[in-house]
Every structure is written in C-alpha cells, then in structure tokens.
Design a protein around this motif. Structure first.
Motif, short mmCIF file in Angstrom:
data_model
loop_
_atom_site.label_atom_id
_atom_site.label_comp_id
_atom_site.label_asym_id
_atom_site.label_seq_id
_atom_site.Cartn_x
_atom_site.Cartn_y
_atom_site.Cartn_z
N ALA A 38 42.95 34.13 45.58
CA ALA A 38 44.05 35.08 45.37
C ALA A 38 45.29 34.19 44.80
O ALA A 38 45.07 33.09 44.48
CB ALA A 38 44.36 35.73 46.59
N LEU A 39 46.46 34.94 44.86
CA LEU A 39 47.66 34.30 44.45
C LEU A 39 47.62 33.75 42.98
O LEU A 39 48.08 32.56 42.62
CB LEU A 39 47.92 33.14 45.42
N GLY A 40 47.15 34.45 41.97
CA GLY A 40 46.68 34.05 40.63
C GLY A 40 45.72 32.89 40.58
O GLY A 40 45.79 32.25 39.60
N GLY A 41 44.85 32.76 41.60
CA GLY A 41 43.78 31.90 41.52
C GLY A 41 44.11 30.45 41.64
O GLY A 41 43.01 29.50 41.35
N LYS A 42 45.11 30.28 42.39
CA LYS A 42 45.53 28.80 42.51
C LYS A 42 46.49 28.65 43.92
O LYS A 42 47.24 29.82 44.24
CB LYS A 42 46.20 28.25 41.46
N PRO A 43 46.87 27.51 44.42
CA PRO A 43 47.86 27.45 45.47
C PRO A 43 49.24 27.70 45.20
O PRO A 43 49.76 27.77 43.87
CB PRO A 43 47.68 25.91 45.74
N ARG A 44 49.76 28.41 46.18
CA ARG A 44 51.27 28.91 45.95
C ARG A 44 52.27 28.04 46.98
O ARG A 44 51.95 27.85 47.96
CB ARG A 44 51.18 30.49 46.27
N VAL A 45 53.52 27.73 46.47
CA VAL A 45 54.57 27.05 47.18
C VAL A 45 55.16 28.14 47.87
O VAL A 45 55.68 29.14 47.20
CB VAL A 45 55.39 26.20 46.26
#
Length: 144
Positions: A38-45
């Motif tokens: 999720a979250l655009g396919g990558k980690p989120r800050v």
C-alpha cells in the motif's frame, strides 16, 4: 466490520483502494493470493516514523497463514538491514475483507523498502512467498 488484530496490525477495507498489487503467489488448485504494498507501493514517512503496509486477499482462506512484514534500510555496504518487523497469523479474507498489516520504525535518512514473507497451508499443501516493495529515499529533512 470485525477487525483482525495483531501487534501493530489492523484491518481496514477503506485502505484497499490505495494499494498497488505487486504480486500474486500461486497455491494449490490454481487459486492465488494477492499481496499488495500500500501507500504507493513503498514506505511512507509519518514525521518521526517510517510506515510500511501491505494488504492480503485470499479467494479461498488457507488453514494456516503466517505473514512477516519488515521495514529494511540499505546499509553503506549495500545490504538490506531489518529495522522493524511484525508477525501476523490472521487468515486473510476475500476482497471484501482484506487483511491490512502495518509496521513502523523510527525515521532515519536512507534508502528504505518494505519486505513481506508468507508461509501457509491450503488443502494440505504448504506454500511460501516473499516480495519487497519499491524503494524510497528518505531525507534528513523528512525525519522530524
């Protein structure tokens, strides 16, 4: 809707549309499971933390399903170093009841990715699957 709880994990159908399905892993009888980052396919800050999230959907629920979700940061030597992990044993539902799992780590600058590793049992046959998200560079400025 009932929730499936795990350490730092929860279910939320509202988050499913934001999920990018990156892989299907085949299991017995030609059925498959979808695991999407999720979250655009990558980690989120998220200010002081890095957030990783996956959603898992099963067209036929397995009798056993163990998911390990990790946040990994690339070292100066070029290897991926696990910064945080969460384990979830809930059985994923279908598209109307996805299993959403999150993991958090303290925010540090660098190259990050989310890793997922699944083992399970369906119709008496074991399956195993692993995948990782797109990478994301996190700057010092993003970590507050």
């Amino acid at each position: 809707m009932p929730t499936k709880m795990g350490s730092m994990a929860y279910v939320s159908a509202a988050l499913l549309p934001a999920m990018a399905t990156v892989s299907c892993y085949p299991v017995a009888s030609g059925k498959s499971r979808d695991l999407g980052f999720a979250l655009g396919g990558k980690p989120r800050v998220t200010g002081t933390s890095i957030l990783g999230q996956v959603g898992v959907v099963c067209d036929i629920p397995p009798s056993r399903h163990y998911l390990t979700l990790t946040l990994e940061r690339r070292t100066s030597e070029g290897r991926w170093d696990e910064q945080a992990s969460v384990r979830e044993t809930a059985i994923p539902g279908d598209e109307g009841d996805p299993l959403i799992v999150q993991v958090l780590a303290p925010c540090e600058p660098g190259l990050w990715r989310v890793g997922a590793y699944v083992i399970g049992l369906l119709h008496g046959k074991e399956f195993e699957f692993s995948d990782s998200s797109y990478e994301r560079v996190v700057s010092k400025r993003e970590c507050r």
